[in-house]
Write an enzyme that holds these catalytic residues in place. Structure first.
Site, short mmCIF file in Angstrom:
data_model
loop_
_atom_site.label_atom_id
_atom_site.label_comp_id
_atom_site.label_asym_id
_atom_site.label_seq_id
_atom_site.Cartn_x
_atom_site.Cartn_y
_atom_site.Cartn_z
N ALA A 108 -9.36 29.39 47.69
CA ALA A 108 -8.05 28.76 47.53
C ALA A 108 -6.98 29.72 47.00
CB ALA A 108 -8.15 27.54 46.61
N SER B 288 -11.05 28.33 40.84
CA SER B 288 -10.32 27.82 42.02
C SER B 288 -11.29 27.09 42.92
CB SER B 288 -9.71 28.98 42.81
OG SER B 288 -10.74 29.63 43.56
N ASP B 289 -10.81 26.42 43.93
CA ASP B 289 -11.70 25.91 44.97
C ASP B 289 -11.95 27.06 45.96
OD1 ASP B 289 -13.30 24.34 46.58
OD2 ASP B 289 -12.07 22.56 46.33
N TYR B 290 -12.75 26.78 46.97
CA TYR B 290 -13.26 27.81 47.87
C TYR B 290 -12.12 28.55 48.59
CZ TYR B 290 -16.69 29.86 51.03
OH TYR B 290 -17.50 30.72 51.71
#
Ligand code: BGC
Length: 704
Positions: A265, A261-263
């Site tokens: 997210a 995932s992104d940070y």
């Protein structure tokens, strides 16, 4: 190491730990690493933290060794962690921002930059880089355009491959090899109104034809990981969007690597309004095949509960953990968990004079010369004034400069002195009242202007992307005094340059990294010949965005004669001010395109032969661009699409005859379901130096 046996010996909690990535501050009280995103407190136990499978961004070999040693000493199974970081355009030796790399149209340079970045990053034990960002971007309001390769699908594909090939130097087990994580899936560059993190809504036809190809190029170049985007895609956050991860990424695009995932997210799916709470978010993440959650702890906190309540399947968790262990194994971490991390190598390998020399050499093709009435190249005997806010700055590295230090950048004045050129700093202000009586002392003015580096990058969306209109007053004044002005523009995005069109010359320099001023001064002085081309169109007005050369026709095409009910703006011309692919040099090249056949069946490549002539006494480079279209077609094709290009070098007065081969696959068109449609029709090919300066050829096309 038999990773299947290892998997079988793991507790559920240990598996969930592998599926979690934490920043180093969970392990170290003091980390000199900047972490992007919010630092949220996660309520994790000591054992949870030690079970973490990967770490986001460490600051040095010492930090990496400390954290890895802790994990190896204190965790039950002693599974080495993977260390990942955003090595985007350099580690300590900093290269041009990716948008400027794309402006070179030269993949060999990009590959070499990343080889050096990978070598430097490995000294502190980084194993995976969150790069390249291959999100097609056409909206200059979005600050992250600096991190990608611009508006064109083909250029994005070429640069995606070059980037990954560079990081992948040698074998995966070699020190100096960085595994890659391309990002952000999917279509992050299409966030509505250019606002970062905003929703993306697009037809699948558009996704498959424009956005998918660069992600596919990263997969084909064997990128080991993919990062899901922050945005919703067609109504569902990408982080938990099963259609994206399963149907498109895995089934259609055949991606077999690790999905992260992104940070934070996964947790943020609650704020999106998609998940009820972290328990629900963890369920949705596992169902979507999200292998690693970055900087949040939904899996660790709720995974056991989800299994005991039979809300998710242990097979899905096992499949994710197995992929993570396979990646660790392929990189040789079970044999050498500290791979590459060495304080000694940090002293000898980082920012060597050789790396700085290469940084300079690799950056010459990035700046783009947009206008030149003959004032450039500057005469080395000229008395040159430096005026404007960038005259004295060292902040030229670009937004994702990781461990780059602005102290390594020389100012323009320092560089000019090193080159024995008569350059004098006059003022950062452009107020004529302050400087009018000094202008007489100089032969030419370098106007050092643009947008500061901290105004592009993540979370740096803007609607005011124009050059300060007051600069026009200064240029008008200098013109009235017959003082030539060269506008040297800095920035991480296309800017609206209408205020400076009366400058005698305009050069877009972007942010070039550690050797910015050396590169720009040598180009201005003609010690090197500019050859960069715009990777994104520059608008006349922010209201044109999103914008690209790659237009579809309308039923009522622009018609300046009968123009009332045709497509247009009442107050600004439709076209960009400076179009994608445009860029001047100090040489004048001519092209003659030879006739081609009148029918093509696609079985054998179509050959286009052209002769290029350099009519000047200096050598130079030119990018020959081939655009194509076919009609009729459903779905419709754009009027011009870059199909192929090549950059060629010509010596003074040299002529070269070259052949470009086009293949049937270059014309692939997808329908809404992602299936290829190839219908016969009339093919129009345009060959030349940018989408507006072209020779046109037509032929009949009946695909095989
Ligand atoms: C960015 C990613 C980056 C990650 C880790 C996020 O805020 O969107 O591109 O890789 O942080 O630093």
């Amino acid at each position: 190491m038999n990773i299947h046996d290892l998997l079988n010996s793991m507790t559920l909690k240990e598996k969930l730990g592998q599926m979690t990535q934490l920043p180093p501050h969970f392990f170290l009280s003091l980390s000199d690493t900047e972490v992007f995103g919010e630092k949220r407190t996660l309520y994790l136990s000591h054992d949870d933290i030690l079970s973490t499978g990967s770490i986001l961004g460490v600051g040095s070999a010492k930090e990496m060794v400390t954290i890895q040693s802790l994990i190896l000493e204190k965790s039950r199974l002693k599974i080495p962690a993977l260390f990942m970081a955003d090595i985007i355009h350099g580690y300590q030796t900093i290269f041009p921002i990716p948008l400027a790399q794309a402006a070179s149209f030269n993949p060999n340079l990009v590959k070499r930059m990343n080889e050096i970045s990978a070598l430097e990053a490995s000294t502190c034990g980084i194993h995976v880089t969150f790069s390249p960002m291959v999100d097609l971007s056409r909206d200059a309001r979005w600050g992250r355009v600096m991190e990608g390769f611009g508006e064109d699908p083909l250029l994005n594909q070429v640069m995606a491959k070059a980037s990954i090939d560079g990081y992948h130097k040698g074998k995966p087990t070699d020190v100096g090899y960085l595994a890659t994580c391309f990002k952000h899936f999917a279509a992050y560059g299409a966030s509505e109104s250019g606002r970062d993190y905003n929703s993306v809504d697009m037809s699948y036809e558009r996704f498959h034809n424009l956005y998918r190809p660069s992600y596919q190029a990263a997969i084909d170049a064997k990128s080991e990981m993919v990062m899901l985007a922050f945005n919703t895609f067609n109504g569902v956050p990408s982080t938990i969007n099963k259609t994206l991860t399963q149907n498109i990424l895995k089934d259609t695009m055949h991606f077999k690597g690790v999905i992260i995932s992104d940070y934070d997210a996964l947790h943020q799916t609650i704020a999106h309004g998609a998940a009820k709470d972290d328990f629900d978010a963890a369920r949705l993440g596992i169902e979507a095949g999200l292998d690693i959650e970055m900087a949040s702890s939904a899996y660790l906190e709720h995974g056991e509960d989800l299994i005991s309540k039979q809300k998710v399947s242990i097979d899905d968790i096992n499949a994710s953990v197995l992929k993570i262990l396979e990646l660790k194994q392929s990189l040789g971490l079970f044999e050498d968990p500290f791979k590459g991390a060495s304080e000694l190598r940090e002293k000898t390998l980082l920012k060597t004079s050789l790396h700085f020399e290469e940084a300079e050499k690799l950056s010459y093709e990035s700046p783009v010369l947009l206008k030149n009435d003959g004032v450039l190249p500057l005469k080395s005997s000229s008395k040159i004034a430096l005026i404007g806010p960038f005259s004295k700055t060292r902040s030229l590295l670009g937004a994702w400069h990781w461990h780059g230090n602005i102290k390594d950048c020389n100012t323009y004045e320092e560089t000019a002195k090193n080159l024995s050129v008569d350059v004098t700093y006059v003022s950062e202000s452009l107020d004529i009242n302050d400087i009018h009586n000094q202008l007489d002392l100089f032969d030419v003015i370098l106007l050092m202007i643009g947008e500061p580096q901290h105004e592009s990058g993540e979370a740096k969306s803007k609607v005011g992307i124009h050059i300060d209109p007051n600069i026009k007053t200064f240029i008008d004044y200098a013109n009235s005094k017959h003082k030539p002005v060269v506008a040297v523009i800095h920035g991480g995005r296309p800017l609206v340059l209408d205020a400076i069109l009366d400058a005698n010359a305009i050069m877009m320099t972007w942010f070039l990294g550690s050797r910015h001023t050396e590169v720009v001064m040598k180009l201005l002085l003609g010690l090197k010949n500019p050859s960069g081309k715009l990777p994104m169109s520059f608008p006349r007005h922010v209201g044109q965005l999103p914008l690209s050369y790659h237009d579809f026709n309308t039923g009522r095409p622009y018609d300046p004669i009968h123009n009332e009910y045709t497509t247009k703006y009442l107050d600004v011309h439709l076209s960009p001010l400076f179009v994608f692919g445009f860029g001047l040099s100090y040489t004048k090249m001519n092209i003659k395109v030879h006739d081609i056949k009148t029918h093509w069946d696609g079985i054998h490549p179509l050959e286009i032969t052209y002769t290029m002539t350099n009519s000047n006494d200096i050598s130079g480079d030119e990018v020959i661009q081939v655009y194509g279209s076919i009609h009729p077609s459903i779905p419709v094709r754009p009027l011009k699409k870059l199909i192929s290009y090549e950059k060629i070098h010509l010596k003074p007065f040299e002529s070269k005859t070259q052949t470009i081969k086009l293949f049937e696959k270059d014309f692939i068109l997808y329908n809404e379901s992602g299936n290829i449609v190839m219908t016969p029709g009339t093919m129009t090919l345009h060959i030349g130096f940018n989408p507006y300066e072209l020779h046109t050829l037509t032929l009949e096309w009946s695909p095989s």
